[in-house]
Design a protein around this motif. Sequence first.
Motif: not given
Length: 168
Positions: A29-54
């Motif tokens: 069980t975790v607490t969400i600090d904030y959620v936003q759309r941001e650019q992530i880098v996959g393990t293959d080095g590919k960049k993409e936009d994703a929704t991320v819950a901090h």
Amino acid sequence: MDIQKTHWKRLINPDYIGAYALNPDEDLTVTIDYVQREQIVGTDGKKEDATVAHLKGHKPLILNVTNSKSIAKLYGPYIEEWAGKDITLYASMTKAFGDVVECLRIRPSVAKRKKPPITPDRLGKAIKSIVAGQYTTEKLRAQFELTKEQEKEVNDAVQAAVEGTENA
């Protein structure tokens, strides 16, 4: 006694939390600090936009549609209203990319957080504070998981303090 096992993906130390972060049959069980759309880098080095819950005290969680819908069922569709809310994560399996892979999912209800145990040193300080009237047994029990022996130690100390004031 269960032996703690280490998932190989824990050793890679990626930037995001994944199913490998949980032990088998463990919920988190975790607490969400904030959620936003941001650019992530996959393990293959590919960049993409994703929704991320901090998450407070944990690595961020990349939210796929399934997990976003699960949070929306708990707290409504607006990501701004998810901040400060608890979610319970568990490891599951799903079909992806022609294979069955591990994934993190969100339980439809939030598991009650387990209270931490108390150290003997901290228990001694808490008992002194209770006897001095600066702390209460209710607050102690609300904050910590006490063993039967610790409960007895607290009760005996409080009883001795009460009897001491009655005899004074």
